[in-house]
Design a protein around this motif. Structure first.
Motif, PDB file in Angstrom:
ATOM      1  N   VAL A  95       4.019   6.892   1.533  1.00  0.00           N
ATOM      2  CA  VAL A  95       3.137   7.752   2.509  1.00  0.00           C
ATOM      3  C   VAL A  95       3.924   8.478   3.346  1.00  0.00           C
ATOM      4  O   VAL A  95       3.677   9.619   3.612  1.00  0.00           O
ATOM      5  CB  VAL A  95       2.330   6.763   3.241  1.00  0.00           C
ATOM      6  CG1 VAL A  95       1.408   7.449   4.433  1.00  0.00           C
ATOM      7  CG2 VAL A  95       1.121   5.904   2.335  1.00  0.00           C
TER       8      VAL A  95
ATOM      9  N   ARG B 230      -2.945  11.217   0.844  1.00  0.00           N
ATOM     10  CA  ARG B 230      -2.099  10.017   0.686  1.00  0.00           C
ATOM     11  C   ARG B 230      -2.631   8.876   1.504  1.00  0.00           C
ATOM     12  O   ARG B 230      -2.306   7.690   1.162  1.00  0.00           O
ATOM     13  CB  ARG B 230      -0.794  10.315   0.574  1.00  0.00           C
ATOM     14  CG  ARG B 230       0.387   9.332   0.161  1.00  0.00           C
ATOM     15  CD  ARG B 230      -0.081   8.802  -1.168  1.00  0.00           C
ATOM     16  NE  ARG B 230       0.871   7.438  -1.681  1.00  0.00           N
ATOM     17  CZ  ARG B 230       0.480   6.765  -1.398  1.00  0.00           C
ATOM     18  NH1 ARG B 230      -0.843   6.094  -0.935  1.00  0.00           N
ATOM     19  NH2 ARG B 230       0.918   5.357  -1.782  1.00  0.00           N
TER      20      ARG B 230
ATOM     21  N   ALA C 110      -3.991   5.253   0.695  1.00  0.00           N
ATOM     22  CA  ALA C 110      -3.434   3.814   1.296  1.00  0.00           C
ATOM     23  C   ALA C 110      -4.382   3.176   2.035  1.00  0.00           C
ATOM     24  O   ALA C 110      -4.637   1.751   1.947  1.00  0.00           O
ATOM     25  CB  ALA C 110      -2.436   4.260   2.036  1.00  0.00           C
TER      26      ALA C 110
ATOM     27  N   VAL D  14       0.873  -1.262  -0.147  1.00  0.00           N
ATOM     28  CA  VAL D  14      -0.178  -0.130   0.133  1.00  0.00           C
ATOM     29  C   VAL D  14       0.858   1.100   0.087  1.00  0.00           C
ATOM     30  O   VAL D  14       0.387   2.318   0.457  1.00  0.00           O
ATOM     31  CB  VAL D  14      -1.013   0.033   1.158  1.00  0.00           C
ATOM     32  CG1 VAL D  14      -1.895  -1.179   1.234  1.00  0.00           C
ATOM     33  CG2 VAL D  14      -0.292  -0.051   2.560  1.00  0.00           C
TER      34      VAL D  14
ATOM     35  N   GLN E 162      -6.494   1.149  -0.317  1.00  0.00           N
ATOM     36  CA  GLN E 162      -5.806   0.088  -0.891  1.00  0.00           C
ATOM     37  C   GLN E 162      -5.922  -1.055   0.152  1.00  0.00           C
ATOM     38  O   GLN E 162      -6.088  -2.378  -0.102  1.00  0.00           O
ATOM     39  CB  GLN E 162      -4.632   0.213  -1.186  1.00  0.00           C
ATOM     40  CG  GLN E 162      -4.298   1.301  -2.567  1.00  0.00           C
ATOM     41  CD  GLN E 162      -2.886   1.643  -2.649  1.00  0.00           C
ATOM     42  OE1 GLN E 162      -2.140   2.312  -1.835  1.00  0.00           O
ATOM     43  NE2 GLN E 162      -2.627   1.385  -3.889  1.00  0.00           N
TER      44      GLN E 162
ATOM     45  N   PHE F  32       3.735   2.260   1.850  1.00  0.00           N
ATOM     46  CA  PHE F  32       3.971   2.724   3.173  1.00  0.00           C
ATOM     47  C   PHE F  32       5.132   3.923   2.844  1.00  0.00           C
ATOM     48  O   PHE F  32       5.143   4.878   3.444  1.00  0.00           O
ATOM     49  CB  PHE F  32       4.478   1.520   4.102  1.00  0.00           C
ATOM     50  CG  PHE F  32       5.182   2.232   5.302  1.00  0.00           C
ATOM     51  CD1 PHE F  32       4.363   2.893   6.464  1.00  0.00           C
ATOM     52  CD2 PHE F  32       6.614   2.086   5.232  1.00  0.00           C
ATOM     53  CE1 PHE F  32       4.967   3.112   7.533  1.00  0.00           C
ATOM     54  CE2 PHE F  32       7.149   2.522   6.530  1.00  0.00           C
ATOM     55  CZ  PHE F  32       6.220   3.114   7.576  1.00  0.00           C
TER      56      PHE F  32
END
Length: 264
Positions: A119, A134, A138, A114, A141, A116
């Motif tokens: 992000v 953002r 995530a 996703v 997702q 990370f």
């Protein structure tokens, strides 16, 4: 009865009593065939002491799989976790380490699926609004795409190692809110990141349970040691950038190792 026979009988009774009371030594892990799968949280990025053979995978001798091996001396140990791994790359490049004789497996996976790292980079470098957006992407997702990927990965692990006890570990909650940090991300951004981590852990826990695996959270172990706690077991934004938001040595030994040990 001879003295020798008497004391032999006493010893036998004592051992039996200890076993009943749960005082005897636990079943030895020496019989375990242990395979450590996963991403950077399992390989030990941020803990240093990387093995030369691991290259960019950055497998650390301070990571919880190594620490567990050193304490338990299993019959065999395969450490194939790799920095940057997704559920897809774990399935494609790590599962060959498993076999029908594997008895114990550990894994962390899902964060990279996703985005990370992206992000965290977005939140550090861009505006609060962009960060929160953002994070929300995530989370979407995590809720919509990740479950199927985890199901596929867990099914493949079970297929290759049908008798193995599989321990799926989660991720820390990264920030102590209203903590000691006076610069950096806003409380809104920190809260959004923590919420996303909680949702991610929840999805992983459910998919692990549905697969018949054991989920072990590390949130309790890291509580009081988050970023902004004043005693962080996680790297903040740092150089090299790959260490950022990863456990320090203390996070592996005091966070991940106990969480794994309690579930192994």
């Amino acid at each position: 009865m001879s003295v020798r026979t008497f004391w032999a009988s006493v010893s036998t009774l004592a051992l039996g009593a200890a076993a009943v009371l749960g005082l005897a030594q636990p079943a030895s892990a020496a019989g375990d065939n242990y395979v450590a799968l996963g991403d950077s949280y399992s390989s030990g990025v941020g803990a240093g002491s990387y093995t030369s053979e691991s290259g960019d995978c950055k497998r650390s001798t301070k990571a919880y799989p190594y620490l567990w091996r050193d304490a338990n001396a299993p019959a065999s140990f395969k450490f194939v976790a790799c920095s940057g791994a997704t559920t897809t790359t774990v399935a494609g490049s790590q599962l060959s380490a498993l076999s029908s004789s594997t008895t114990l497996v550990s894994i962390t996976a899902g964060g990279n699926d996703v985005g990370f790292a992206d992000v965290m980079q977005t939140c550090v470098l861009q505006s609060q609004a962009t960060c929160v957006s953002r994070v929300n992407t995530a989370v979407s997702q995590v809720q919509n795409t990740l479950p199927g990927r985890l199901d596929s990965l867990y099914s493949s692990i079970r297929s290759r190692s049908p008798q193995a006890h599989v321990v799926v570990l989660g991720y820390p909650r990264f920030y102590k809110l209203s903590g000691s940090c006076i610069a950096g991300l806003t409380e809104t951004e920190r809260g959004a990141i923590n919420n996303a981590s909680d949702i991610l852990n929840g999805v992983i826990a459910k998919r692990a349970a549905d697969a018949g695996f054991t989920f072990s959270s590390v949130v309790d172990e890291f509580t009081g040691h988050e970023l902004c706690s004043g005693d962080a077991w996680l790297h903040s934004v740092t150089l090299p950038i790959t260490n950022s938001y990863h456990p320090k040595v203390a996070g592996q030994s005091g966070g991940y190792l106990p969480a794994f040990r309690s579930a192994a």
